[in-house]
Design a protein around this motif. Structure first.
Motif, PDB file in Angstrom:
ATOM      1  N   GLU A  11       0.806  -1.216   0.000  1.00 44.07           N
ATOM      2  CA  GLU A  11       0.000   0.000   0.000  1.00 44.07           C
ATOM      3  C   GLU A  11       0.844   1.273   0.000  1.00 44.07           C
ATOM      4  OE1 GLU A  11      -2.495  -0.223   3.398  1.00 44.07           O
ATOM      5  OE2 GLU A  11      -3.200  -2.257   2.953  1.00 44.07           O
ATOM      6  N   LYS A  12       2.063   1.199   0.491  1.00 46.64           N
ATOM      7  CA  LYS A  12       2.954   2.361   0.586  1.00 46.64           C
ATOM      8  C   LYS A  12       2.252   3.536   1.274  1.00 46.64           C
ATOM      9  CE  LYS A  12       6.314   0.490  -1.910  1.00 46.64           C
ATOM     10  NZ  LYS A  12       7.615   0.109  -1.322  1.00 46.64           N
ATOM     11  N   PRO A  13       1.829   3.372   2.546  1.00 49.61           N
ATOM     12  CA  PRO A  13       1.093   4.455   3.221  1.00 49.61           C
ATOM     13  C   PRO A  13       1.947   5.697   3.477  1.00 49.61           C
ATOM     14  CG  PRO A  13       1.633   2.702   4.760  1.00 49.61           C
ATOM     15  CD  PRO A  13       1.988   2.194   3.408  1.00 49.61           C
ATOM     16  N   LEU A  14       3.268   5.575   3.347  1.00 45.71           N
ATOM     17  CA  LEU A  14       4.131   6.733   3.558  1.00 45.71           C
ATOM     18  C   LEU A  14       4.758   7.236   2.253  1.00 45.71           C
ATOM     19  CD1 LEU A  14       5.928   5.722   6.885  1.00 45.71           C
ATOM     20  CD2 LEU A  14       4.143   7.443   6.580  1.00 45.71           C
ATOM     21  N   ALA A  15       4.157   6.878   1.133  1.00 45.21           N
ATOM     22  CA  ALA A  15       4.671   7.370  -0.146  1.00 45.21           C
ATOM     23  C   ALA A  15       4.601   8.894  -0.170  1.00 45.21           C
ATOM     24  CB  ALA A  15       3.856   6.789  -1.294  1.00 45.21           C
ATOM     25  N   GLY A  16       5.707   9.527  -0.449  1.00 46.42           N
ATOM     26  CA  GLY A  16       5.776  10.979  -0.462  1.00 46.42           C
ATOM     27  C   GLY A  16       6.203  11.600   0.849  1.00 46.42           C
ATOM     28  N   ALA A  17       6.256  10.780   1.902  1.00 46.10           N
ATOM     29  CA  ALA A  17       6.682  11.301   3.205  1.00 46.10           C
ATOM     30  C   ALA A  17       8.198  11.517   3.205  1.00 46.10           C
ATOM     31  CB  ALA A  17       6.294  10.328   4.310  1.00 46.10           C
ATOM     32  N   LYS A  18       8.620  12.649   3.733  1.00 46.26           N
ATOM     33  CA  LYS A  18      10.044  12.964   3.893  1.00 46.26           C
ATOM     34  C   LYS A  18      10.282  13.175   5.387  1.00 46.26           C
ATOM     35  CE  LYS A  18      10.591  14.970  -0.713  1.00 46.26           C
ATOM     36  NZ  LYS A  18      11.005  16.159  -1.506  1.00 46.26           N
ATOM     37  N   ILE A  19      10.814  12.129   6.000  1.00 52.43           N
ATOM     38  CA  ILE A  19      10.919  12.092   7.454  1.00 52.43           C
ATOM     39  C   ILE A  19      12.345  12.435   7.876  1.00 52.43           C
ATOM     40  CG2 ILE A  19      10.667  10.665   9.521  1.00 52.43           C
ATOM     41  CD1 ILE A  19       8.755   8.879   7.852  1.00 52.43           C
ATOM     42  N   VAL A  20      12.469  13.422   8.734  1.00 52.35           N
ATOM     43  CA  VAL A  20      13.760  13.713   9.347  1.00 52.35           C
ATOM     44  C   VAL A  20      13.686  13.207  10.785  1.00 52.35           C
ATOM     45  CG1 VAL A  20      13.066  16.068   9.983  1.00 52.35           C
ATOM     46  CG2 VAL A  20      15.476  15.477   9.874  1.00 52.35           C
ATOM     47  N   GLY A  21      14.680  12.382  11.166  1.00 49.78           N
ATOM     48  CA  GLY A  21      14.633  11.729  12.464  1.00 49.78           C
ATOM     49  C   GLY A  21      15.847  12.033  13.310  1.00 49.78           C
ATOM     50  N   CYS A  22      15.639  12.011  14.616  1.00 48.46           N
ATOM     51  CA  CYS A  22      16.728  12.210  15.574  1.00 48.46           C
ATOM     52  C   CYS A  22      16.470  11.268  16.746  1.00 48.46           C
ATOM     53  CB  CYS A  22      16.789  13.661  16.034  1.00 48.46           C
ATOM     54  SG  CYS A  22      18.165  14.037  17.148  1.00 48.46           S
ATOM     55  N   THR A  23      17.067  10.079  16.695  1.00 46.39           N
ATOM     56  CA  THR A  23      16.858   9.056  17.718  1.00 46.39           C
ATOM     57  C   THR A  23      18.197   8.387  18.018  1.00 46.39           C
ATOM     58  OG1 THR A  23      16.449   7.261  16.133  1.00 46.39           O
ATOM     59  CG2 THR A  23      14.542   8.597  16.794  1.00 46.39           C
ATOM     60  N   HIS A  24      18.183   7.424  18.914  1.00 51.88           N
ATOM     61  CA  HIS A  24      19.359   6.583  19.099  1.00 51.88           C
ATOM     62  C   HIS A  24      19.546   5.752  17.824  1.00 51.88           C
ATOM     63  CE1 HIS A  24      19.359   7.573  23.362  1.00 51.88           C
ATOM     64  NE2 HIS A  24      18.057   7.339  23.368  1.00 51.88           N
TER      65      HIS A  24
END
Length: 611
Positions: A221-234
């Motif tokens: 389904e690609k529910p995050l198609a088009g999402a540009k996620i910037v992350g800051c985690t361990h």
């Protein structure tokens, strides 16, 4: 004939032995091994009946004043016995070693005579160089094989990030690195460690069933198609599984570390090799930390539209440096106490300009990641750094929230005497009911052996407390932020810092008193050890679902405020992990569901229910 006996102490001054003047048939490999190692191989080198036990004169002596490493290095210990040397005619005689390798017989009347020379091997002491014989025996080959195998392991361990040691002291910011596809949009310690990191990620995947199930179910389904996620985690193997799952669901990701000590360098390399722009390495400076975050955010031609944060530093940086970016950001997902607190402050001040999901207070995250995870990882972190024994130790745990509850339960089970400090009367009463003594920190600071902070607050342990601690008290933090212990107050000229091992420092007072500070006051379990992968599967699945929910929510569903994950999603995360235990849920009948006023498929508890 006079006899000279070489003492063990004198022989111990020379650490290596080498066998000389051997006939080809008797030859042993000249491995330059220690005498103790040669002695260990001796039985296979002797002739005669292999089943015949050695008489008392040739058996290793019982431990005593003359035993131990020094005695093992005497010429007698290094000699290879032969069957013919194991005979004696008079049981009343006692054996003594001759200086040159022979034996002496001591009769009951004290007369000393030389025994027949049956062993024609002269033991000489070699220098420190290891020389390998061209034709080793089977024993020699096995020993050599084990040595090579161990060296290979040690070689990797010394390069791995969690040992905090590397011959290469060049800052990753000064390196020009590319992955196998020629991409250089990353900054990690050493891209060549990618293969080891990939193996760690593959192990983590086996313990993260829900995330793998989510990846399999939603990949089409690609529910995050088009999402540009910037992350800051361990950045650990478990986070890597989350990032690769988000990628499989259609998202583009850029990532930095939320803690300067928790990054696994080999995992960061594996992600970079797989095409993820990762900017992190273990042991970053404060300047490096913010530089890495900026490299994730400030990139030409790439505008993030989702934020996944752990601690609020990424969100803070964007507010401070690039506030216009929030015009295109659909939402923030935050998983730590500290970060959630910052979001509520922004919301209260009217400065939160996008919806935010408080993952930390979702039931599955709070109970499993905070309680059960810390219950196991607190012991692991303390053991790895201090090799301590917990039985009988006096410990004070500051804070009796979910993290504090987990730490206290683990330490109590190991036999420690546990005190608790708390500001909330409800949590304080829980601590009392669980059998812990509720105190103020000032009341026990002089007597406790370990101080653990779990509050998410600041200046919980102040310089005044640190000054009053007993010698060798261990101080560490299990909360997210490094503000709980006033480490800055310890960086003064009168105090001496002494590095003991990776993430372990002695802070020494002028009178000689010292405390043991772990991870410079940062998060103990992820800085100094690891956390259970299965628990992180729960957290990572919750984060992924929160990102999907915010990204796909229709306009107007979520306002510029902080929200909890819908309880239906919480229950879904839990259900994905039940098959691991071969667990079978009971289903409500129609009559039962009607009686309780519930949908047969949940949610099964109201939002106000306290688990």
């Amino acid at each position: 004939m006079s006899v000279q006996v070489v003492s063990a102490a004198a022989a111990a001054k020379v650490p290596e032995v080498e066998l000389k003047d051997l006939s080809p048939a008797e030859a042993e490999p000249q491995l330059g091994l220690s005498t103790a190692a040669v002695s260990a191989m001796a039985p296979a080198a002797g002739g005669g009946d292999p089943e015949a036990p050695a008489p008392a004169a040739e058996r290793p002596p019982a431990p005593g004043p003359g035993s131990g490493p020094a005695a093992a290095l005497s010429p007698a210990a290094g000699k290879v016995p032969q069957a013919s040397a194991m005979k004696r005619s008079d049981p009343h005689h006692q054996h003594q070693r001759h200086r040159d390798g022979g034996e002496a017989l001591v009769s009951p009347d004290g007369t000393v005579t030389e025994a027949p020379r049956t062993v024609k091997k002269q033991i000489q002491f070699a220098d420190q160089k290891q020389e390998f014989n061209k034709r080793p025996t089977k024993i020699g080959r096995r020993s050599l094989s084990r040595s090579i195998s161990q060296s290979s392991t040690d070689s990797y361990s010394s390069a791995a990030s969690y040992t905090d040691s590397s011959d290469d002291e060049t800052s990753p910011r000064d390196k020009q690195q590319k992955n196998s596809k020629g991409n250089s949009d990353f900054c990690v310690k050493n891209i060549k460690q990618a293969e080891f990191g990939r193996r760690e990620i593959e192990i983590a995947e086996q313990e993260m069933p829900a995330l793998m199930a989510l990846r399999k179910r939603a990949q089409g389904e690609k529910p995050l198609a088009g999402a540009k996620i910037v992350g800051c985690t361990h950045i650990t193997a478990q986070t890597a599984v989350l990032m690769e799952t988000l990628g499989a669901l259609g998202a583009q990701c850029r990532w930095a570390a939320c803690n300067i000590y928790s990054t696994l360098n080999e995992v960061a390399a594996a992600l970079a090799e797989n095409g993820f722009p990762v900017f992190a390495w273990k042991g970053e400076s404060e300047d490096d930390f913010w530089w890495c975050i900026d490299r994730c955010v400030n990139v030409e031609g790439w505008q993030p539209n989702m934020i996944l944060d752990d601690g609020g530093d990424l969100t803070h940086w964007i507010y401070k440096k690039y506030p216009n970016m929030f015009k295109k950001i659909k939402g923030i997902v935050e998983e730590s106490v500290t970060g959630v607190h910052r979001l509520y402050q922004l919301s209260k001040a009217g400065k939160l300009c996008v919806p935010a999901m408080n993952v930390n207070d979702s039931v599955t995250k709070q109970k499993f990641d905070n309680l059960y995870c810390c219950r196991e990882s607190i012991l692991d972190g303390l053991k790895r750094t201090t090799d301590m024994m917990f039985g009988g130790k006096q410990v004070v745990v500051c804070g009796y929230g979910e993290v504090g509850k987990g730490c206290c339960a683990a330490l109590k089970a190991m036999g420690s005497i546990v005190y608790v400090t708390e500001i909330d009367p409800i949590c304080a009463l829980q601590a009392c009911m669980d059998g812990f003594r509720l105190v103020k920190l000032n009341e026990v600071i002089r007597q406790v052996d370990i101080v653990i902070t779990c509050t998410g607050n600041k200046n919980v342990v102040t310089r005044e407390h640190l000054d009053r601690m007993k010698n060798s008290c261990i101080v560490c933090n299990m909360g997210h932020s490094n503000t709980e212990i006033d480490v800055a107050s310890l960086r003064t000229p009168e105090l001496t810092w002494e590095r003991v091992r990776s993430q372990v420092d002695h802070v020494i007072w002028p009178d000689g008193k010292r405390i043991v500070l772990l991870a410079e006051g940062r998060l103990l379990n992820l800085s100094c050890s690891t956390v259970p992968t299965f628990v992180l599967s729960i957290t990572a699945t919750t984060q992924a679902l929160a990102l999907i929910e915010l990204y796909n929510a229709p306009e107007g569903r979520y306002k510029q405020d902080v929200y909890l994950l819908p309880k239906k999603m919480d229950e879904y995360v839990a259900s994905l992990h039940l098959p691991t235990f071969d667990a079978h849920l009971t289903e409500l009948t129609d009559e039962q569901a009607k009686y309780l006023g519930l949908n047969k498929n949940g949610p099964f508890k109201p939002n106000y229910y306290r688990y």
